[in-house]
Design a protein around this motif. Structure first.
Motif, mmCIF file in Angstrom:
data_model
loop_
_atom_site.group_PDB
_atom_site.id
_atom_site.type_symbol
_atom_site.label_atom_id
_atom_site.label_comp_id
_atom_site.label_asym_id
_atom_site.label_seq_id
_atom_site.Cartn_x
_atom_site.Cartn_y
_atom_site.Cartn_z
ATOM 1 N N GLY A 56 42.513 39.455 31.057
ATOM 2 C CA GLY A 56 42.393 37.891 31.872
ATOM 3 C C GLY A 56 42.645 38.078 33.126
ATOM 4 O O GLY A 56 42.574 36.692 34.123
ATOM 5 N N VAL A 57 41.888 39.546 33.699
ATOM 6 C CA VAL A 57 41.857 39.373 35.444
ATOM 7 C C VAL A 57 39.608 39.469 35.114
ATOM 8 O O VAL A 57 39.702 39.706 34.410
ATOM 9 N N SER A 58 39.629 38.363 36.361
ATOM 10 C CA SER A 58 38.148 38.429 36.994
ATOM 11 C C SER A 58 37.987 39.840 37.927
ATOM 12 O O SER A 58 38.690 39.837 38.952
ATOM 13 N N LEU A 59 37.243 40.408 37.708
ATOM 14 C CA LEU A 59 36.740 40.813 38.703
ATOM 15 C C LEU A 59 34.976 41.001 39.307
ATOM 16 O O LEU A 59 34.285 40.766 38.869
ATOM 17 N N ALA A 60 35.333 40.855 41.040
ATOM 18 C CA ALA A 60 33.917 40.665 41.610
ATOM 19 C C ALA A 60 34.106 42.020 42.529
ATOM 20 O O ALA A 60 34.623 41.841 43.230
ATOM 21 N N VAL A 61 32.672 41.679 42.346
ATOM 22 C CA VAL A 61 32.163 43.077 43.373
ATOM 23 C C VAL A 61 31.586 42.681 44.467
ATOM 24 O O VAL A 61 30.174 41.973 43.931
ATOM 25 N N ASP A 62 31.552 42.614 45.658
ATOM 26 C CA ASP A 62 30.753 42.119 46.900
ATOM 27 C C ASP A 62 29.763 43.022 47.510
ATOM 28 O O ASP A 62 30.535 43.968 47.940
ATOM 29 N N ARG A 63 28.291 43.590 46.774
ATOM 30 C CA ARG A 63 27.828 43.991 47.878
ATOM 31 C C ARG A 63 27.335 43.984 48.863
ATOM 32 O O ARG A 63 26.218 42.930 48.282
ATOM 33 N N GLY A 65 47.199 37.227 42.145
ATOM 34 C CA GLY A 65 47.608 36.486 41.978
ATOM 35 C C GLY A 65 47.240 35.251 41.167
ATOM 36 O O GLY A 65 46.476 35.551 40.297
ATOM 37 N N PRO A 66 47.228 33.931 40.721
ATOM 38 C CA PRO A 66 47.139 33.628 39.848
ATOM 39 C C PRO A 66 45.666 32.585 39.642
ATOM 40 O O PRO A 66 45.679 32.244 38.718
ATOM 41 N N GLU A 67 45.106 32.916 40.584
ATOM 42 C CA GLU A 67 43.403 32.948 40.594
ATOM 43 C C GLU A 67 43.240 33.688 39.721
ATOM 44 O O GLU A 67 42.080 34.184 39.189
ATOM 45 N N LYS A 68 44.181 35.500 38.986
ATOM 46 C CA LYS A 68 44.233 36.269 38.395
ATOM 47 C C LYS A 68 42.088 36.818 38.621
ATOM 48 O O LYS A 68 42.058 37.247 38.375
ATOM 49 N N THR A 69 41.967 36.836 39.715
ATOM 50 C CA THR A 69 40.880 37.556 40.641
ATOM 51 C C THR A 69 40.976 38.717 41.214
ATOM 52 O O THR A 69 41.649 38.712 42.452
ATOM 53 N N VAL A 70 40.393 39.765 41.310
ATOM 54 C CA VAL A 70 40.551 41.411 42.065
ATOM 55 C C VAL A 70 39.107 40.715 43.217
ATOM 56 O O VAL A 70 37.592 41.282 42.730
ATOM 57 N N GLU A 71 38.722 41.036 43.763
ATOM 58 C CA GLU A 71 37.766 40.838 44.745
ATOM 59 C C GLU A 71 37.315 42.850 45.739
ATOM 60 O O GLU A 71 38.512 43.049 45.933
ATOM 61 N N ILE A 72 36.825 43.272 45.188
ATOM 62 C CA ILE A 72 36.004 44.614 45.629
ATOM 63 C C ILE A 72 34.745 44.345 46.365
ATOM 64 O O ILE A 72 34.246 44.297 46.491
#
Lengths: 236, 119
Positions: free
Chosen positions: A114-121, A151-158
């Motif tokens: 249930g986690v969203s991953l976001a990669v900042d390029r 956290g509660p947003e369930k997002t990891v930004e890489i």
């Protein structure tokens, strides 16, 4: 356990986890294509019995199949790139591309949690000379920790950034750095860190995991002094 | 005979529902455990076909939650595992004799649905 043995075991476990996840994804692609083909067969059987075929419906089925083929091709391309990441011990790579590959490889397991991953390029390449496979393995450990600590947003930004003495990778939007998410770095990560000549820091102020990489990595042959067995830089 | 198909692959469940309908079975679908449970609030189903690996809540846990709401409901599990052997133990553990491996064979699925409902 000797460092090389630990790295070997970690690598096999990492490769196994990735392969299992990717093959699951591919099974789903094949399952959808299979049902589309089956439905096409059903329409043919009905047409033989006199029911008119609907060109719009057939066209949509063909589009769905093409979509799944593109999806399957993307998955296989990632698998191929991942498999070749073990070809060379030390090579110059663009860390933005490595993060893109990490994202492709871990998207499914993140989604299962249930986690969203976001990669900042960033727009410019961030080059590092390193072992792509070992670095992916280390980043996978960090990402797993970050997902558990999300956290509660369930997002990891890489994201990756160039520094004066190499490069830094950030895993952001963490909510906890306590026992719930496990420890980071644990023993396998610590060994990879030493082999890659990297550093990991948990920053409680910005709530992120930071991985620092040196500008040049000389390869495990130089790091592991074979004259002294499995030692790293003179360490027992 | 009313079937609920649950899988996070939307294209898979919509096409399967259409194929089951062509075989005389009324099939509806959901793409998450949450959606499946919410459907049970307003409709009743005889059997659910559940994907084992789904985001957040997996098929095995979903079965327990659905069974708590509808004790008479039957279940079939679908898995993307390479072999059914490793899944078999898990399926038996949660009390299901019915499982199929992706990609599915529609005749096998229909046969399992009928078999499960006749028990």
């Amino acid at each position: 356990m000797a460092p090389m043995d630990l790295i070997g075991r970690c690598g096999i476990q990492f490769f196994g986890k990735m392969s299992a996840s990717i093959s699951h994804d591919l099974k789903n692609v094949l399952a959808v294509i299979n049902e589309n083909a089956g439905l096409l067969e059903d329409f043919c059987v009905m047409a033989e019995k006199g029911k008119a075929l609907e060109p719009t419906r057939l066209k949509r089925l063909a589009e769905d199949v093409k979509h799944q083929i593109r999806r399957g091709d993307r998955i296989i391309t990632s698998l191929n790139t991942f498999a070749h990441s073990a070809d060379r011990e030390s090579v110059a790579i663009d860390l933005r591309e490595l993060l893109g590959l990490l994202l492709e490889l871990t998207q499914r397991s993140a989604s299962m949690q249930g986690v969203s991953l976001a990669v900042d390029r960033p727009p410019d390449p961030i080059m590092a000379t390193t072992s792509p496979f070992l670095l992916l393995n280390l980043l996978w450990f960090c990402l797993n920790y970050a997902m558990k600590a999300a956290g509660p947003e369930k997002t990891v930004e890489i994201t990756a950034e160039k520094t004066d003495d190499g490069a830094r990778l950030h895993f952001r939007k963490l909510a906890e750095m306590g026992s719930g998410a496990g420890s980071c770095p644990a023993e396998p990560e610590s060994t990879l860190i030493r082999v890659l000549n990297a550093q990991i820091r948990l920053d409680p102020d910005s709530m992120e995991v930071i991985v620092s990489l040196p500008a040049g990595f000389k390869g495990t042959d130089n790091v592991f002094n074979r004259n002294h067995g499995d030692t790293i830089g003179g360490m027992p | 005979m009313k079937v609920l198909l649950v899988d996070d692959e939307k294209e898979l469940v919509t096409t399967l529902a259409e194929r089951l309908a062509l075989r005389g079975l009324e099939a509806q679908w959901a793409t998450s455990a949450e959606e499946a449970l919410s459907r049970l609030q307003t409709e009743s189903f005889d059997i659910a076909v559940l994907d084992v690996k789904m985001p957040k809540v997996d098929g095995l846990l979903l079965k327990k939650q659905m069974q708590a709401k509808c004790p008479a409901m039957k279940f079939i599990f679908v898995t993307g595992h390479g072999s059914s052997q490793d899944f078999e133990a898990g399926a038996l553990e949660v009390g299901s004799d019915y499982y199929l491996v992706k990609p599915l064979k529609i005749d096998d699925l229909v046969a399992k649905i009928k078999e499960a409902l006749q028990r």
